[in-house]
Motif scaffolding. Structure first.
Motif, short mmCIF file in Angstrom:
data_model
loop_
_atom_site.label_atom_id
_atom_site.label_comp_id
_atom_site.label_asym_id
_atom_site.label_seq_id
_atom_site.Cartn_x
_atom_site.Cartn_y
_atom_site.Cartn_z
N PHE A 193 0.83 -1.20 0.00
CA PHE A 193 0.00 0.00 0.00
C PHE A 193 0.87 1.25 0.00
N LEU A 194 1.89 1.28 0.84
CA LEU A 194 2.77 2.45 0.93
C LEU A 194 3.53 2.66 -0.38
N GLN A 195 4.01 1.57 -0.96
CA GLN A 195 4.75 1.68 -2.22
C GLN A 195 3.85 2.17 -3.34
N MET A 196 2.62 1.64 -3.38
CA MET A 196 1.68 2.03 -4.42
C MET A 196 1.33 3.52 -4.32
N CYS A 197 1.16 4.02 -3.11
CA CYS A 197 0.72 5.41 -2.91
C CYS A 197 1.82 6.42 -3.14
N THR A 198 3.07 5.98 -3.15
CA THR A 198 4.19 6.93 -3.24
C THR A 198 4.99 6.75 -4.53
N LEU A 205 -0.92 12.35 -3.20
CA LEU A 205 -1.96 13.30 -2.84
C LEU A 205 -3.35 12.71 -3.03
N TYR A 206 -3.50 11.93 -4.07
CA TYR A 206 -4.81 11.30 -4.30
C TYR A 206 -5.15 10.33 -3.18
N CYS A 207 -4.18 9.49 -2.79
CA CYS A 207 -4.43 8.51 -1.72
C CYS A 207 -4.72 9.20 -0.39
N GLN A 208 -3.97 10.26 -0.09
CA GLN A 208 -4.22 10.99 1.15
C GLN A 208 -5.61 11.62 1.13
#
Length: 291
Positions: A193-198, A205-208
């Motif tokens: 999840f962290l790798q995908m979001c960054t 920004l979209y995930c946040q």
């Protein structure tokens, strides 16, 4: 005279293609033959080129495979497939691969077949990590996503290129996180999840923003920790500098006008407007992620 010389040059070019070893085994050999005949090639020349260039490498491989089976060697198909995979990885040419996509109005049948087998999907993932700008591979990732294999592509950079693919992956990942029964299951999902979001600033920004929308519902208040973990994780990545230019506080993201957000996001990528931005990213409605 010039037209005749050009015609002869094209005829010779297609004749060389037909004279390539085992050219008769190529999937587009019929198209090559038709073009050869259009340029005034003769049937006898075509027959001579195809028969003279035939080596039978595929049949030789089948013969050796049968010998290995007779000798008691197991998993012959795995040996052949692994050799082919390694050879493809070493020899893959992204520019040449893209010509396959651009020269056809629809996905080649063999490409669709590749996406149906886990072993060959893994090959696509490996190639995609090495050649993230290859259009054929990115298109294949879309096919894989549409086939429902979001979990497999969650950590791929290419999954973030097209918004519809990224959004499906994000939605399924968040659903898995919400269904986690204990901290152990949650910890197993967190790295991807962290790798995908960054992957880049607009995915972060979209995930946040999605997390902030979700946490407005009391049932998902515990996702605030996920948002904090994401913010901590990104601080150690190169993309953090681009994010700091866009984001004074997380609260400002949701209210940021869509057009302005897309414009700033594209500018901070050194003027390169990505397909994700070009698709005009829209923040999802909360109910899209609600059970």
């Amino acid at each position: 005279m010039e037209v005749e010389e050009e015609e002869n040059t094209q005829l010779e070019a297609y004749l060389k293609i037909l004279e390539f070893p085992d050219s008769i085994m190529e999937p587009n050999v019929l198209d090559t033959l038709r073009t050869f005949m259009v340029h005034k090639g003769t049937p006898s020349e075509a027959i001579r080129a195809l028969s003279g260039s035939y080596q039978g490498y595929a049949q030789m491989c089948n013969l050796v495979s049968n010998w290995l089976n007779i000798a008691g060697t197991t998993q012959v198909s795995d040996l052949v497939e692994n050799y082919l995979k390694n050879n493809v990885i070493q020899e893959f040419n992204p520019k040449q691969a893209d010509t396959v996509l651009f020269s056809s109005q629809q996905a080649p049948g063999w490409l669709t077949q590749l996406t149906q087998t886990p072993k060959w999907r893994n090959l696509i993932y490996t190639l995609s990590k090495q050649h993230p700008d290859c259009q054929l591979l990115n298109f294949t990732i879309q096919l894989i996503s549409e086939a429902g294999h979001q979990r497999e592509i969650a950590s791929l950079t290419s999954a973030s290129i097209y918004f519809n693919v990224f959004n499906r992956v994000l939605q399924e990942t968040l659903e898995d996180i919400l269904k986690a029964k204990n901290p152990i299951e949650l910890d197993a999902l967190l790295p991807d999840f962290l790798q995908m979001c960054t992957h880049n600033q607009h995915t972060y920004l979209y995930c946040q923003s999605v997390l902030q929308i979700l946490t407005q519902d009391k049932r998902f208040a515990h996702l605030r920790k996920l948002s904090t973990d994401l913010q901590t994780h990104v601080q150690h990545l190169p993309v953090a500098q681009n994010i700091s230019r866009l984001m004074v506080s997380k609260d400002s993201v949701v209210s940021c006008p869509e057009d302005l957000f897309n414009l700033i996001s594209s500018i901070t990528r050194a003027g390169k407007i990505t397909p994700m931005v070009a698709e005009k990213v829209k923040f999802p409605q909360t109910q899209q992620f609600l059970p």
